[in-house]
Design a protein around this motif. Sequence first.
Motif, PDB file in Angstrom:
ATOM      1  N   ASP A 157       0.812  -1.196   0.000  1.00  0.00           N
ATOM      2  CA  ASP A 157       0.000   0.000   0.000  1.00  0.00           C
ATOM      3  C   ASP A 157       0.856   1.261   0.000  1.00  0.00           C
ATOM      4  N   ALA A 158       1.833   1.274   0.897  1.00  0.00           N
ATOM      5  CA  ALA A 158       2.659   2.479   1.074  1.00  0.00           C
ATOM      6  C   ALA A 158       3.541   2.730  -0.145  1.00  0.00           C
ATOM      7  N   LEU A 159       4.065   1.644  -0.750  1.00  0.00           N
ATOM      8  CA  LEU A 159       4.968   1.843  -1.889  1.00  0.00           C
ATOM      9  C   LEU A 159       4.216   2.258  -3.145  1.00  0.00           C
TER      10      LEU A 159
ATOM     11  N   LEU B  87       6.994   4.715   5.177  1.00  0.00           N
ATOM     12  CA  LEU B  87       6.998   3.545   6.058  1.00  0.00           C
ATOM     13  C   LEU B  87       7.875   3.767   7.283  1.00  0.00           C
ATOM     14  N   GLY B  88       8.525   4.920   7.317  1.00  0.00           N
ATOM     15  CA  GLY B  88       9.404   5.221   8.446  1.00  0.00           C
ATOM     16  C   GLY B  88      10.838   4.792   8.206  1.00  0.00           C
ATOM     17  N   LEU B  89      11.126   4.245   7.023  1.00  0.00           N
ATOM     18  CA  LEU B  89      12.495   3.787   6.736  1.00  0.00           C
ATOM     19  C   LEU B  89      13.431   4.984   6.602  1.00  0.00           C
ATOM     20  N   ARG B  90      14.576   4.869   7.253  1.00  0.00           N
ATOM     21  CA  ARG B  90      15.528   5.972   7.186  1.00  0.00           C
ATOM     22  C   ARG B  90      16.803   5.564   6.465  1.00  0.00           C
TER      23      ARG B  90
ATOM     24  N   LEU C  30       8.869  -3.059  12.998  1.00  0.00           N
ATOM     25  CA  LEU C  30       7.753  -4.012  12.993  1.00  0.00           C
ATOM     26  C   LEU C  30       7.186  -4.250  14.389  1.00  0.00           C
ATOM     27  N   THR C  31       7.466  -3.332  15.314  1.00  0.00           N
ATOM     28  CA  THR C  31       7.043  -3.571  16.690  1.00  0.00           C
ATOM     29  C   THR C  31       5.560  -3.336  16.885  1.00  0.00           C
ATOM     30  N   GLU C  32       5.070  -2.262  16.341  1.00  0.00           N
ATOM     31  CA  GLU C  32       3.663  -1.942  16.500  1.00  0.00           C
ATOM     32  C   GLU C  32       2.832  -2.993  15.775  1.00  0.00           C
ATOM     33  N   ARG C  33       1.714  -3.347  16.337  1.00  0.00           N
ATOM     34  CA  ARG C  33       0.878  -4.326  15.669  1.00  0.00           C
ATOM     35  C   ARG C  33       0.057  -3.612  14.602  1.00  0.00           C
ATOM     36  N   PRO C  34       0.210  -3.987  13.323  1.00  0.00           N
ATOM     37  CA  PRO C  34      -0.529  -3.255  12.300  1.00  0.00           C
ATOM     38  C   PRO C  34      -2.010  -3.628  12.318  1.00  0.00           C
ATOM     39  N   ARG C  35      -2.834  -2.657  12.019  1.00  0.00           N
ATOM     40  CA  ARG C  35      -4.282  -2.877  11.915  1.00  0.00           C
ATOM     41  C   ARG C  35      -4.860  -3.709  13.044  1.00  0.00           C
TER      42      ARG C  35
END
Length: 418
Positions: free
Chosen positions: A25-27, A154-157, A318-323
């Motif tokens: 989705d994000a990409l 996505l927060g990638l740095r 990937l820590t936060e649980r998505p959806r």
Amino acid sequence: MTFQAPKGTFDWMPPRSEWALTVRDALSAPARRAGYGYIETPAFEDTALFSRGVGESTDIVTKEMYTFTSRGGQSLTLRPEGTASVVRAVLEHGLYGGPLPIKLWYSGSYFRYERAQAGRYRHFSQVGAEALGSEDPALDAELIVLAMDGYASLGLRGVRLLLNSLGCRECRPAYRAALQDFLRGLDLDEATRARVEINPLRVLDDKRPEVRAQLTGAPLVTDHLCGACKAYHEEVRGLLTAAGVAYEDDPRLVRGLDYYTRTTFEFLHDGLGAQSAVGGGGRYDGLSEQIGGPALPSVGWALGVDRTVLAMEAEGLLTERPRALGAFAVPLGEEARRRIFPLVSELRRAGLAVDMAFGGRGVKGAMKAADRSGARYALILGDRDIEAGAVQVKDLATGDQTAVPLAEVVEFLKGKDS
Ligand code: HAM
């Protein structure tokens, strides 16, 4: 008899599979916002589309294609990449007769018979975008910016952009000849010497130290660009800088497909070990002609969904649980189950993410399921609640519990859903 997923493949399973959806989705979101329309092509094509389009001498065509003969005797191949298919579809549907550029994006499964290792699979997933029919450096820059924006969202740095130009049909032959001259003078094994004759640029990409050591003085493509290619490349670089996108010039950047001309680029992530490319692409001005179409100068990229999830993992994202679920319904008894079922349906129709306990387990099991579900609230319904026309809404983090009238549960949860 038991079965396992074939070598080089894997299953996306919850909850991790949610990240694959998030990444897809994000990409694709930046491209969708930039006027790229969605295209879906078949997972297999005529073998010749890839052998001609991708390049006879590439590893993909010589070693990595899943090719089979159909019952009708036709040679078909599972798509190893998306660009040749998109060009085929554009030609088949005559889109090049309409407004240009034609902007398309796609997402799907691709297949390469590769040596399987971490981050390199035989079945993998890409999001791609292609802009066909226009030779404008702003399109090259647009695509690169869209990809970088996708990674950033996505927060990638840690995504780095490598940039190069491979020249055009005017200047590439002279560079190729100069490179061959240089490579013929080196101490190389037989297979590599053969490669020098067929596809000398690929030799620049050789990872073996004994070859690398000899390549230090190799002629660079950027020193052989014609005036038009040089100006085009300068324009792309200027636009990237103007849009705030940092890049590293890499005159040794070689891509694994033969169709590239002029702009080529790769997105790398240093947290991934050997398979560090999370995406790549470039301009392919001659591909349409190679597969029987008119001149259709084009540019595009494909971003690896699997590797992007790995990159997010490497950055601890990937820590936060998505959806996560908003609520989990726990009926206490048969009557409560019958009553809570329509409530759950209603909440879902109102756009809330809600699950419920199934299988007639006891209260303890059901509450455990509620906890495990990651939901924010448990909706508990017992006989006394039914009589009172209410449901107990329990905040699973704090343990606080309130009775909410059945008619107000949707509003109550929606108010908390911000
Ligand atoms: P590619 O560099 O072959 O380009 O693949 C793009 C991305 O797909 C790679 O950077 C990587 O992230 C992912 N990928 C490729 N192979 C594998 C694999 N075996 N396992 C996991 N991930 C993989 C293309 O496919 C071109 N069609 C890109 C393009 C579009 N050029 C112009 N338009």
